[in-house]
Design an enzyme around this catalytic site. Structure first.
Site, short mmCIF file in Angstrom:
data_model
loop_
_atom_site.label_atom_id
_atom_site.label_comp_id
_atom_site.label_asym_id
_atom_site.label_seq_id
_atom_site.Cartn_x
_atom_site.Cartn_y
_atom_site.Cartn_z
N ASP A 467 0.79 -1.25 0.00
CA ASP A 467 0.00 0.00 0.00
C ASP A 467 0.82 1.29 0.00
O ASP A 467 0.29 2.34 0.39
CB ASP A 467 -0.94 0.04 1.22
CG ASP A 467 -1.93 -1.10 1.26
OD1 ASP A 467 -2.00 -1.86 0.29
OD2 ASP A 467 -2.65 -1.21 2.27
N HIS A 471 -0.57 5.03 1.17
CA HIS A 471 -0.07 5.71 2.37
C HIS A 471 0.65 7.00 2.01
O HIS A 471 0.36 8.07 2.56
CB HIS A 471 0.89 4.79 3.13
CG HIS A 471 0.25 3.54 3.65
ND1 HIS A 471 0.86 2.73 4.58
CD2 HIS A 471 -0.94 2.95 3.39
CE1 HIS A 471 0.09 1.70 4.85
NE2 HIS A 471 -1.01 1.81 4.13
N ASP A 540 -2.57 -8.07 -5.80
CA ASP A 540 -3.96 -7.62 -5.81
C ASP A 540 -4.04 -6.14 -5.50
O ASP A 540 -3.07 -5.53 -5.03
CB ASP A 540 -4.80 -8.41 -4.80
CG ASP A 540 -4.46 -8.08 -3.35
OD1 ASP A 540 -4.95 -7.05 -2.84
OD2 ASP A 540 -3.71 -8.84 -2.72
N GLU A 542 -7.29 -3.39 -3.99
CA GLU A 542 -8.66 -3.22 -3.54
C GLU A 542 -9.18 -1.83 -3.93
O GLU A 542 -10.22 -1.70 -4.56
CB GLU A 542 -8.68 -3.40 -2.02
CG GLU A 542 -10.02 -3.30 -1.35
CD GLU A 542 -9.88 -3.61 0.15
OE1 GLU A 542 -10.52 -4.55 0.61
OE2 GLU A 542 -9.11 -2.90 0.83
N GLU A 546 -7.92 5.16 -4.41
CA GLU A 546 -6.68 5.59 -3.79
C GLU A 546 -5.50 5.42 -4.75
O GLU A 546 -4.50 6.15 -4.65
CB GLU A 546 -6.46 4.85 -2.47
CG GLU A 546 -7.43 5.33 -1.39
CD GLU A 546 -7.34 4.55 -0.09
OE1 GLU A 546 -7.24 5.17 0.98
OE2 GLU A 546 -7.40 3.30 -0.15
N TYR A 624 -18.86 -0.82 2.14
CA TYR A 624 -17.41 -0.97 2.20
C TYR A 624 -16.85 -1.29 0.81
O TYR A 624 -15.88 -0.69 0.34
CB TYR A 624 -16.99 -2.10 3.13
CG TYR A 624 -17.44 -2.05 4.57
CD1 TYR A 624 -18.01 -0.90 5.12
CD2 TYR A 624 -17.29 -3.16 5.39
CE1 TYR A 624 -18.41 -0.88 6.44
CE2 TYR A 624 -17.69 -3.14 6.71
CZ TYR A 624 -18.25 -2.00 7.23
OH TYR A 624 -18.65 -1.99 8.54
#
Length: 720
Positions: A467, A471, A540, A542, A546, A624
């Protein structure tokens, strides 16, 4: 390609002195023969993590080390291709219109055709070499230190899978088992072809190219094994052929050469971006034999005329991205028109561009709402033990300060909050936050120190390179706003922010401190979030939104510091993301790339290399699953989330007569959903956020009511 080069260095300076360098990363660098920065988030990480038996997903092929498994009990490299009738699917969801399946997964462990050797056994060692953004070379040796080897140049999109042999007895095997293997002539001198029919009816072509040009005279010694002569040097290539004589013609035309390197170049001129992937090839009769590489749907859509003219009719299904199309030639050129080069920090729409001036009513409401949010505890909300949540807080407050200063035309109201925000940000620049950053000298990157104590899941796995674009993107976005509001702030903060850009999205391949483009995959057209975690289903991602946020943050930081290459690169990434997300993640009713019985989910949820699952890592609630593809709502949201998609998703899932009417969502996700609604119904969005006695519990912790009001107003939601 004319225009602004998008692949110029961000900076070449050292890591800031207050960031400690460590040589004890929790994941040791095993099975990698490479000294420079390692691209941690690429498709081949399964080759050097854990058991080393997880596959690399090249599209259309899946390639994995057998390690003694399967019917063939082989220690070679298995090449597999999965058809749609082989998928396993999850239960349907009757609450969603269309009753879609909840997931689909490609089977793993199938070994269609294996390139191996008689000398390989349980002492075989398997080493990764030359890891790059597009490829890796895998080397099998009978034992550690052996001079005998098979080297596999594994490339995204490779048309034929190649094994280069050095003094071994080759074996071509199949755990599906051979029904028949026949000699099939010679496409050209020194290239020997075999046609294999497997027990499942698939046709595979096998090409043997001996270094001495002597017929290898392969012998079928069992229903799993085709054996060649001892002491063989040269190479073998295999490919699946679903297209009979026409497909065989294309493979024959390119048999004998293979890719050994790939590079990317790109430029932006006005609002048009162009990028090119170029391969270097090796093999036999290289100058007269063209490469054959497989392209993904988003490539085909954006090919320039010359590249499009080299497309073939040969197609193979990919695991999660529709049909791959074979293209002849050593380079592809893709063009992305309509880049959002006029997008700034203000609300933006494809039709009107940036909306810098709001109505008097909107300004009045914003100025009445803002003081309460400007007075929140900026230090308390940002000084956390999480780079992710700290970054969200900085982005939130920076956007708030910008909204009040520029869109609300009241910089004095926001002045105190801006100074507090700078002070809070300085804690991170000085590396004095609760969990400091460290420079990992093993894999080469800046990571949270959180997992050095043993908790591998701390801060969503940041220490393991999970991520980073999420971040660090929030910090970069916040810095872009602060620097634009106060250019005098830049000199003492620029190097630290550039470090984050270099870690997550370094634009050059010769930086000794960071790999090229850790997160964004220039072949797949989007980023991968998973870092150094072993995964049978590959990488992967999600949160597409972002991912978009990172590209937007890079664009705006480049604009703020006057780095034209960075700004142009962010614009090009946004253009590519808009196309790839529409093809693979955000599914309109006419989507051609995901299975028909999955499309009604509208978003993929989590898209892996090998499966797609309509869920999240933190729960199965619809708000979500869909909200994580919406937040943060930024000017770039209206660019990548087009009105047709948003309308279909809203009507099916969150509208008044849908599966989950928005007003039944009792959390901060309701605010996310209503902010997203501004893309298609800004009046309803405005009315929600402008209502008297607004419930602040309906705001996500990374959002403000003030910005959501400005966002809706800018898109036409506020009265005059």
């Amino acid at each position: 390609m004319s225009g602004q080069d998008v692949f110029l260095p961000v900076s070449t300076g050292p890591i800031p002195a207050n960031i400690q360098s460590r040589n004890d990363h929790p994941v040791p660098k095993s099975w990698i023969n490479a000294t420079g920065p390692i691209p941690t988030n690429k498709f081949y990480a399964g080759y050097f993590l854990g058991s080393q038996t997880n596959a690399g997903f090249t599209h259309p092929y899946t390639v994995a080390w057998c390690k003694g498994g399967g019917n063939a009990v082989s220690y070679g490299m298995a090449v597999t291709h999965i058809e749609s009738n082989m998928l396993a699917t999850g239960p349907t969801n009757p609450s969603i219109p269309g009753n879609p399946i909840s997931y689909y997964i490609n089977p793993i462990g199938i070994q269609s055709v294996i390139l191996s050797a008689a000398e390989l056994g349980n002492s075989t060692v398997y080493i990764t070499e030359k890891p790059t953004a597009f490829s890796v070379h895998m080397v099998l040796r009978p034992f550690n230190g052996s001079s005998q080897s098979i080297t596999f140049p594994i490339f995204q999109g490779m048309g034929l899978v190649t094994g280069v042999y050095s003094n071994l007895q080759p074996m071509v095997q199949s755990s599906i088992m051979f029904r028949s293997v026949d000699r099939a002539g010679s496409p050209r001198a020194g290239v020997f072809k075999y046609r294999a029919i497997l027990e499942n009816g698939e046709t595979w072509l096998i090409y043997a190219i001996p270094a001495n040009e002597t017929d290898p005279n392969l012998q079928l010694i069992s229903n799993t094994t085709l054996r060649g002569p001892p002491g063989f040097s040269g190479f073998f290539q295999v490919a699946k052929n679903p297209a009979g004589a026409s497909g065989e013609k294309f493979y024959d035309n390119s048999a004998g050469v293979y890719a050994v390197d790939a590079t990317i170049s790109g430029s932006v001129s006005s609002n048009v971006g162009t990028y090119r992937i170029t391969w270097t090839k090796a093999g036999k009769d290289v100058s007269n034999t063209p490469l054959l590489m497989f392209s993904l749907p988003h490539h085909v859509q954006s090919f320039d005329g010359e590249t499009s003219g080299r497309r073939t009719s040969l197609q193979l299904r990919t695991t999660t991205k529709g049909m791959a199309t074979a293209v002849i030639g050593e380079y592809w050129t893709m063009v992305e028109p309509g880049l959002p080069n006029n997008m700034g920090f203000a609300p933006w729409s494809p039709s009107n561009g940036s909306i810098l001036s709001l109505s008097r009513t909107a300004k009045h409401v914003i100025q009445s709402v803002a003081p309460a949010e400007l007075g929140q505890d900026i230090h308390g909300q940002s000084d956390l033990d999480s780079m992710y949540f700290s970054g969200k807080a900085f982005s939130k407050f920076a956007t708030l300060v910008y909204t009040v200063s520029k869109l609300g035309s009241n910089p004095s109201l926001a002045a105190s909050a801006l100074e507090t925000l700078k002070s809070a940000f300085a804690r991170f620049v000085n590396n004095q936050q609760k969990v400091p950053l460290v420079y990992d000298n093993i894999w080469k990157g800046v990571v949270s120190s959180a997992s050095y104590g043993g908790d591998l899941g701390a801060d969503f796995g940041n220490t393991y390179y999970n991520d980073h674009h999420f971040h660090y993107g929030y910090f970069i976005h916040a810095a872009a706003i602060m620097g634009s509001l106060d250019p005098s702030w830049l000199p003492t903060n620029k190097d630290w922010v550039n470090m984050l850009v270099r870690d997550a999205g370094n634009p050059v391949t010769n930086d000794p401190l960071f790999p090229f483009s850790r997160s964004f995959d220039w072949y797949n057209g989007h980023s991968w979030a998973k870092g150094l975690f072993e995964s049978a289903d590959g990488k992967d991602q999600e949160s597409t939104s972002e991912d978009v946020m990172f590209a937007y943050a890079v664009k705006m930081w480049g604009k703020t510091i006057g780095d034209a290459s960075m700004e142009a690169r962010g614009n090009l990434m946004l253009g590519i993301l808009r196309r790839s997300l529409q093809n693979y993640f955000l599914m309109e009713s006419n989507n051609k790339n995901q299975p028909p019985d999955f499309i009604a989910n509208k978003v993929t949820g989590i898209l892996f290399d090998n499966k797609v699952d309509h869920t999240t890592y933190f729960g199965n609630n619809l708000e979500y699953i869909h909200g994580i593809h919406m937040l943060p709502l930024l000017p770039s949201s209206t660019y990548t989330r087009n009105r047709k998609f948003v309308t279909e998703e809203w009507n099916a899932l969150f509208g008044p007569n849908s599966t989950l009417p928005v007003d039944k969502v009792a959390s901060g996700w309701r605010g996310v959903l209503y902010a997203n609604l501004a893309i298609i119904d800004p009046v309803a969005s405005w009315n929600f956020f402008a209502q008297p006695n607004f419930d602040y519990g309906l705001l996500d912790q990374g959002a403000t009511r003030t910005w959501y009001l400005a966002f809706a107003a800018g898109l036409g939601g506020a009265p005059l």
